[in-house]
Write a protein that holds these residues in place. Sequence first.
Motif, mmCIF file in Angstrom:
data_model
loop_
_atom_site.group_PDB
_atom_site.id
_atom_site.type_symbol
_atom_site.label_atom_id
_atom_site.label_comp_id
_atom_site.label_asym_id
_atom_site.label_seq_id
_atom_site.Cartn_x
_atom_site.Cartn_y
_atom_site.Cartn_z
ATOM 1 N N ARG A 263 0.841 -1.213 0.000
ATOM 2 C CA ARG A 263 0.000 0.000 0.000
ATOM 3 C C ARG A 263 0.868 1.252 0.000
ATOM 4 N N TRP B 275 -4.834 -0.452 -5.489
ATOM 5 C CA TRP B 275 -5.119 -1.060 -4.199
ATOM 6 C C TRP B 275 -6.376 -1.937 -4.288
ATOM 7 N N ARG B 276 -7.363 -1.508 -5.065
ATOM 8 C CA ARG B 276 -8.574 -2.297 -5.264
ATOM 9 C C ARG B 276 -8.221 -3.648 -5.893
ATOM 10 N N GLN C 164 -6.672 -5.910 -3.248
ATOM 11 C CA GLN C 164 -7.711 -6.431 -2.359
ATOM 12 C C GLN C 164 -8.602 -7.439 -3.075
#
Length: 190
Positions: free
Chosen positions: A112, A125-126, A129
């Motif tokens: 991150r 970041w999406r 995840q």
Amino acid sequence: MIKQEIRVLGIDDGKFKPHTKGEVIVVGVVFRGGVSIDGVMHTSIAIDGLDATEKLTEMINGSPHKHQLRLVMLNGVTLAGFNLVDLPRLHANTDLPVIALTHVKPDLDSIRDALKHLPETEERWRIIQNAGEIHQITNRGSKLYMGLAGIGLAEALTVLDLTTVRGSLPEPLRVAHLIASGITDLDRDF
């Protein structure tokens, strides 16, 4: 039941100089179980770009081997620096299960922080995840970390067992790495 000679596409990127602009070759090797190579394909993606999922989709769906493939294996979710592969999207786009393997446990806090230095941080970041649960496994005595899309853990472990012959990495990934690294040797002048 998973067949002994399941057709698996192993994908890895070539060498590149970090913090530069340009493209990196990505090689896909079609393996019949862990026994023999049925084909090789390639594409290129941008260093630290966001085109990996689309380019891999095009490479896979445009391949004459597509109809034989039953699974895709990636050497992690990052290619060409931080060009991230969206595992569920690659699965949906190709209709093939996807396994991402790495020897190093992903440090999500460090990832991150690193993403903050790149454009479209939140999209990147999406994608991280979206990779879902990271499974710690042992394959041939070595720890590996695995992300999955479109396949359960038990089936994924069966595929790893069928395709791992030398060392802890399955043959499709091991050979894709050798080819991609070999054709992008940064120390050679052509």
